[in-house]
Design an enzyme around this catalytic site. Structure first.
Site, PDB file in Angstrom:
ATOM      1  CE  LYS A  94      62.565  61.769  33.693  1.00  0.00           C
ATOM      2  NZ  LYS A  94      62.255  61.614  35.076  1.00  0.00           N
ATOM      3  CE  LYS A 151      68.695  63.534  35.859  1.00  0.00           C
ATOM      4  NZ  LYS A 151      67.702  63.223  36.883  1.00  0.00           N
ATOM      5  CE  LYS A 204      64.617  57.183  41.000  1.00  0.00           C
ATOM      6  NZ  LYS A 204      63.345  57.900  41.153  1.00  0.00           N
TER       7      LYS A 204
HETATM    8  N1  AQP Z   1      71.828  62.806  39.345  1.00  0.00           N
HETATM    9  C1  AQP Z   1      71.233  63.469  40.313  1.00  0.00           C
HETATM   10  N2  AQP Z   1      71.945  64.342  41.073  1.00  0.00           N
HETATM   11  C2  AQP Z   1      71.347  65.043  42.097  1.00  0.00           C
HETATM   12  N3  AQP Z   1      70.034  64.907  42.391  1.00  0.00           N
HETATM   13  C3  AQP Z   1      69.299  64.045  41.650  1.00  0.00           C
HETATM   14  N4  AQP Z   1      68.014  63.686  41.697  1.00  0.00           N
HETATM   15  C4  AQP Z   1      67.744  62.776  40.720  1.00  0.00           C
HETATM   16  N5  AQP Z   1      68.861  62.521  40.031  1.00  0.00           N
HETATM   17  C5  AQP Z   1      69.851  63.283  40.585  1.00  0.00           C
HETATM   18  C6  AQP Z   1      67.075  64.222  42.685  1.00  0.00           C
HETATM   19  O1  AQP Z   1      66.483  63.127  43.361  1.00  0.00           O
HETATM   20  C7  AQP Z   1      65.153  63.503  43.736  1.00  0.00           C
HETATM   21  C8  AQP Z   1      64.216  62.411  43.359  1.00  0.00           C
HETATM   22  O2  AQP Z   1      64.285  62.196  41.980  1.00  0.00           O
HETATM   23  P1  AQP Z   1      63.080  61.484  41.244  1.00  0.00           P
HETATM   24  O3  AQP Z   1      63.007  60.095  41.668  1.00  0.00           O
HETATM   25  O4  AQP Z   1      61.859  62.252  41.425  1.00  0.00           O
HETATM   26  O5  AQP Z   1      63.400  61.743  39.810  1.00  0.00           O
HETATM   27  P2  AQP Z   1      64.175  61.349  38.593  1.00  0.00           P
HETATM   28  O6  AQP Z   1      64.705  62.655  38.122  1.00  0.00           O
HETATM   29  O7  AQP Z   1      63.224  60.624  37.748  1.00  0.00           O
HETATM   30  O8  AQP Z   1      65.346  60.393  38.910  1.00  0.00           O
HETATM   31  P3  AQP Z   1      66.311  59.986  37.771  1.00  0.00           P
HETATM   32  O9  AQP Z   1      67.313  59.147  38.380  1.00  0.00           O
HETATM   33  O10 AQP Z   1      66.789  61.186  37.061  1.00  0.00           O
HETATM   34  O11 AQP Z   1      65.383  59.127  36.827  1.00  0.00           O
HETATM   35  P4  AQP Z   1      65.267  59.105  35.250  1.00  0.00           P
HETATM   36  O12 AQP Z   1      66.066  57.966  34.851  1.00  0.00           O
HETATM   37  O13 AQP Z   1      63.790  58.897  35.022  1.00  0.00           O
HETATM   38  O14 AQP Z   1      65.767  60.410  34.711  1.00  0.00           O
HETATM   39  C9  AQP Z   1      64.851  64.840  43.057  1.00  0.00           C
HETATM   40  O15 AQP Z   1      64.997  65.881  44.013  1.00  0.00           O
HETATM   41  C10 AQP Z   1      65.914  64.945  41.995  1.00  0.00           C
HETATM   42  O16 AQP Z   1      66.255  66.295  41.729  1.00  0.00           O
END
Ligand code: AQP
Length: 348
Positions: A119, A211, A214
């Site tokens: 990040k 992955k 968002k």
């Molecule tokens: N791709 C994924 N597959 C399975 N589980 C996922 N989680 C996130 N992406 C995946 C799970 O969702 C929960 C909440 O995630 P979060 O909002 O805390 O975190 P995040 O990792 O910031 O979401 P993103 O989509 O991965 O955002 P960015 O773009 O910032 O990288 C957690 O339990 C996470 O494991």
């Protein structure tokens, strides 16, 4: 306070673009644990602000995103009366315990966190201190409620290992006070991660090695929980694949990341195993598989998005759910912090 034996805690960041990975990797599992566990589900807004506003939107977006995650929880089937749903910033004890954990955790541990490296990107000097110490706040979220189980996606595995390290070091550093104050051998539990099933790491629809996320600039890379049936079908139709038909067994998914991802998605959405998906679709082309996948995705997600829209049309109701949850969360968190302050030696 006695240690609960089956308490679940987990959270989702209100950073917009809530997607199928968040649903299958986390929220769907939150729902499944409600009959067997006492559950606390949080909208982790203190975590959201660790990233620059340019990445996720900032203060103008935060209230709407917070309500969106809350609506997704409720629309997916979380019962906010039987369990607790709240947003993190309403319970100040999260930040207080995180500070104590910042003083328990070691720089070397934090330096090994891969999510910070991903990040922060190349320019680490510009990353917030909050992003660096994010795992200490996450440990505080979980241990404030002395949660025994935490359902998360695979990307959070390392942070949960760190939570256990922090709990163990706290228990060890303060062992004398913990036992003197009558809390037994350990104050914080060794929390178990729950990372299971066919969709612990949902991958991008545009690149099976990345992955689903968002922050991916391509909206075609993810299925958002607010997508219409047409959008879902279009995104699956356009999903990257290879030219081979689907294999007959799981072995054949090796080195085929896009095929593996789509089969895993079907299994998670339909509630079956990957083997049974391949028993039905092995030998068939993606042209046949993709419409079937779109059907199960639409069947599963459109009732959720419809219910989310209804909830979001009534923001006062959503806010009242969060306020009620925060009040109940505060009573557990307050008790933990009174004990932790005593253990650490703070005068009150
Ligand atoms: N791709 C994924 N597959 C399975 N589980 C996922 N989680 C996130 N992406 C995946 C799970 O969702 C929960 C909440 O995630 P979060 O909002 O805390 O975190 P995040 O990792 O910031 O979401 P993103 O989509 O991965 O955002 P960015 O773009 O910032 O990288 C957690 O339990 C996470 O494991």
């Amino acid at each position: 306070m006695s240690q609960p034996s089956n308490r679940v805690f987990s959270g989702v960041q209100p950073t917009g673009n809530l997607h199928l990975g968040n649903y299958l990797g986390a929220i769907q599992k939150f729902v499944a644990l409600q009959d067997s566990h006492e559950c606390i589900y949080c909208v982790v807004d203190l975590h959201a602000i660790t990233q620059p506003f340019s990445v996720w939107g900032g203060p103008e977006k935060l209230p709407g995103y917070t309500r969106e995650v809350t609506a997704a929880y409720i629309a997916s089937g979380i019962d906010a009366e039987r369990h607790i749903v709240f947003n993190q910033s309403q319970v100040a004890e999260h930040a207080e315990l995180a500070w104590i954990f910042n003083c328990v955790a070691r720089m070397g541990w934090m330096n090994r966190m891969t999510q910070f490296k991903e990040k922060a990107g190349k320019d680490r000097e510009k990353a917030s201190v909050g992003l660096f110490s994010y795992p200490a706040l996450m440990a505080a979220d979980i241990l404030l409620y002395r949660a025994t189980h935490v359902p998360v996606g695979d990307d959070q595995k390392q942070h949960l290992e760190l939570t256990r390290d922090i709990a163990a070091k706290f228990n060890n550093d303060f062992a004398d006070q913990i036992s003197k104050l009558g809390h037994g051998d350990e104050y914080f539990p060794m929390t178990e991660p729950l990372i299971e099933g066919p969709a612990t790491r949902v991958m991008s629809l545009r690149d099976g090695t990345k992955k689903m996320s968002k922050s991916d600039p391509s909206d075609l890379s993810r299925i958002n929980l607010t997508d219409s049936a047409d959008d879902i079908a279009k995104k699956i139709r356009k999903a990257k694949t290879d030219p081979e038909p689907l294999p007959e067994s799981e072995e054949g998914l090796k080195d085929r990341p896009e095929a593996e991802n789509l089969v895993g998605l079907y299994a998670a959405l339909a509630g079956c195993s990957r083997e049974s998906v391949l028993a039905d679709f092995g030998g068939k082309q993606f042209a046949e598989f993709k419409p079937a996948l779109a059907d199960v995705a639409v069947e599963k997600l459109t009732p959720i998005s419809g219910r989310m829209r209804e909830l979001l049309d009534n923001p006062d109701h959503v806010d009242s759910i969060l306020q009620d949850g925060a009040q109940r969360a505060r009573s557990i968190a307050g008790q933990t912090m009174r004990e932790v302050r005593d253990i650490v030696g703070f005068l009150s």
